[in-house]
Design a protein around this motif. Sequence first.
Motif, PDB file in Angstrom:
ATOM      1  N   LEU A  25       0.828  -1.210   0.000  1.00 41.26           N
ATOM      2  CA  LEU A  25       0.000   0.000   0.000  1.00 41.26           C
ATOM      3  C   LEU A  25       0.864   1.263   0.000  1.00 41.26           C
ATOM      4  O   LEU A  25       0.660   2.174  -0.804  1.00 41.26           O
ATOM      5  N   PHE A  26       1.851   1.324   0.889  1.00 44.56           N
ATOM      6  CA  PHE A  26       2.687   2.517   0.984  1.00 44.56           C
ATOM      7  C   PHE A  26       3.656   2.643  -0.198  1.00 44.56           C
ATOM      8  O   PHE A  26       3.929   3.744  -0.664  1.00 44.56           O
ATOM      9  N   ARG A  27       4.131   1.524  -0.732  1.00 41.15           N
ATOM     10  CA  ARG A  27       5.024   1.570  -1.888  1.00 41.15           C
ATOM     11  C   ARG A  27       4.284   2.126  -3.108  1.00 41.15           C
ATOM     12  O   ARG A  27       4.767   3.044  -3.777  1.00 41.15           O
ATOM     13  N   ILE A  28       3.101   1.590  -3.384  1.00 34.97           N
ATOM     14  CA  ILE A  28       2.338   2.046  -4.546  1.00 34.97           C
ATOM     15  C   ILE A  28       1.864   3.486  -4.341  1.00 34.97           C
ATOM     16  O   ILE A  28       1.889   4.298  -5.274  1.00 34.97           O
ATOM     17  N   SER A  29       1.452   3.816  -3.126  1.00 35.07           N
ATOM     18  CA  SER A  29       1.037   5.195  -2.839  1.00 35.07           C
ATOM     19  C   SER A  29       2.187   6.161  -3.104  1.00 35.07           C
ATOM     20  O   SER A  29       1.987   7.240  -3.681  1.00 35.07           O
ATOM     21  N   HIS A  32       2.677   7.073  -6.570  1.00 38.25           N
ATOM     22  CA  HIS A  32       1.639   7.979  -7.079  1.00 38.25           C
ATOM     23  C   HIS A  32       1.681   9.350  -6.403  1.00 38.25           C
ATOM     24  O   HIS A  32       0.691  10.083  -6.407  1.00 38.25           O
ATOM     25  N   GLY A  33       2.801   9.687  -5.784  1.00 32.26           N
ATOM     26  CA  GLY A  33       2.966  11.034  -5.226  1.00 32.26           C
ATOM     27  C   GLY A  33       2.657  11.188  -3.760  1.00 32.26           C
ATOM     28  O   GLY A  33       2.591  12.310  -3.259  1.00 32.26           O
ATOM     29  N   PHE A  34       2.478  10.074  -3.046  1.00 32.59           N
ATOM     30  CA  PHE A  34       2.169  10.149  -1.624  1.00 32.59           C
ATOM     31  C   PHE A  34       3.316   9.585  -0.776  1.00 32.59           C
ATOM     32  O   PHE A  34       3.111   8.877   0.196  1.00 32.59           O
ATOM     33  N   GLY A  35       4.534   9.910  -1.172  1.00 31.20           N
ATOM     34  CA  GLY A  35       5.716   9.382  -0.506  1.00 31.20           C
ATOM     35  C   GLY A  35       6.024  10.004   0.841  1.00 31.20           C
ATOM     36  O   GLY A  35       6.976   9.593   1.502  1.00 31.20           O
ATOM     37  N   ASP A  36       5.227  10.971   1.262  1.00 33.47           N
ATOM     38  CA  ASP A  36       5.468  11.621   2.551  1.00 33.47           C
ATOM     39  C   ASP A  36       4.776  10.900   3.708  1.00 33.47           C
ATOM     40  O   ASP A  36       4.875  11.329   4.856  1.00 33.47           O
ATOM     41  N   LEU A  37       4.111   9.802   3.420  1.00 30.69           N
ATOM     42  CA  LEU A  37       3.384   9.072   4.463  1.00 30.69           C
ATOM     43  C   LEU A  37       4.268   7.998   5.100  1.00 30.69           C
ATOM     44  O   LEU A  37       5.166   7.461   4.465  1.00 30.69           O
ATOM     45  N   GLU A  75       0.293  15.625  12.328  1.00 34.51           N
ATOM     46  CA  GLU A  75       1.211  15.375  11.208  1.00 34.51           C
ATOM     47  C   GLU A  75       0.458  15.365   9.883  1.00 34.51           C
ATOM     48  O   GLU A  75       0.911  15.986   8.912  1.00 34.51           O
ATOM     49  N   LEU A  76      -0.675  14.656   9.842  1.00 38.04           N
ATOM     50  CA  LEU A  76      -1.444  14.571   8.595  1.00 38.04           C
ATOM     51  C   LEU A  76      -2.002  15.924   8.184  1.00 38.04           C
ATOM     52  O   LEU A  76      -2.118  16.216   6.992  1.00 38.04           O
ATOM     53  N   GLN A  77      -2.330  16.759   9.159  1.00 35.21           N
ATOM     54  CA  GLN A  77      -2.814  18.097   8.840  1.00 35.21           C
ATOM     55  C   GLN A  77      -1.674  18.929   8.242  1.00 35.21           C
ATOM     56  O   GLN A  77      -1.866  19.608   7.231  1.00 35.21           O
ATOM     57  N   LYS A  78      -0.481  18.841   8.824  1.00 28.30           N
ATOM     58  CA  LYS A  78       0.675  19.574   8.275  1.00 28.30           C
ATOM     59  C   LYS A  78       1.020  19.096   6.874  1.00 28.30           C
ATOM     60  O   LYS A  78       1.460  19.881   6.038  1.00 28.30           O
ATOM     61  N   LEU A  79       0.818  17.805   6.608  1.00 28.49           N
ATOM     62  CA  LEU A  79       1.117  17.250   5.291  1.00 28.49           C
ATOM     63  C   LEU A  79       0.008  17.522   4.266  1.00 28.49           C
ATOM     64  O   LEU A  79       0.170  17.225   3.084  1.00 28.49           O
ATOM     65  N   GLY A  80      -1.128  18.034   4.729  1.00 29.73           N
ATOM     66  CA  GLY A  80      -2.202  18.409   3.823  1.00 29.73           C
ATOM     67  C   GLY A  80      -3.221  17.325   3.512  1.00 29.73           C
ATOM     68  O   GLY A  80      -3.956  17.436   2.529  1.00 29.73           O
ATOM     69  N   TYR A  81      -3.313  16.301   4.361  1.00 28.12           N
ATOM     70  CA  TYR A  81      -4.263  15.208   4.118  1.00 28.12           C
ATOM     71  C   TYR A  81      -5.590  15.391   4.840  1.00 28.12           C
ATOM     72  O   TYR A  81      -6.600  14.860   4.396  1.00 28.12           O
ATOM     73  N   VAL A  82      -5.586  16.074   5.969  1.00 28.19           N
ATOM     74  CA  VAL A  82      -6.813  16.269   6.745  1.00 28.19           C
ATOM     75  C   VAL A  82      -6.887  17.708   7.233  1.00 28.19           C
ATOM     76  O   VAL A  82      -5.887  18.423   7.273  1.00 28.19           O
TER      77      VAL A  82
END
Length: 151
Positions: A25-29, A32-37, A75-82
């Motif tokens: 899940l994290f590798r494929i994400s 697709h541009g979600f490497g900050d997770l 953290e997720l808020q700083k990264l722009g996900y929530v």
Amino acid sequence: MGRSARPADLGMLAARLLFGLQGELFRISAEHGFGDLRPQHGAVLAHLDEDGLRQNDLTRLAGRNKQTIGAILDELQKLGYVERVPDPADRRAKLIMPTERGLALMRLSDQIVAEIENRYSKIVGRDDYDTFLRTLRAITGSEDQPVRRPR
């Protein structure tokens, strides 16, 4: 027979399943541009809802303590996900809402998990896989939780 010669036990199997799914899940994400997770973000990301959830609901669903979930949310808020927005049903409360980036990740994650589940069901057969999921939900006390399906 030594321990290393025995078949894998429940803990080992559960870990292999979790870490295998999480790794894919994290590798494929990331591709697709979600490497900050990071994997610990999954405690929140797995339960996000496009209609929003309160932090205490996320804490309960994730099975973690309030402080841990709060730190992950920060953290997720700083990264722009929530984002945290006022709950229209109770102005004193906040809803955790996915941003556009969060929604894009949710859609991608749903697709990835659906592909993994499809692959697993082909290995053992659809009926056996469905039985496995029902059994796993019963064992983990998750039979009353809604099942997320791809959007």
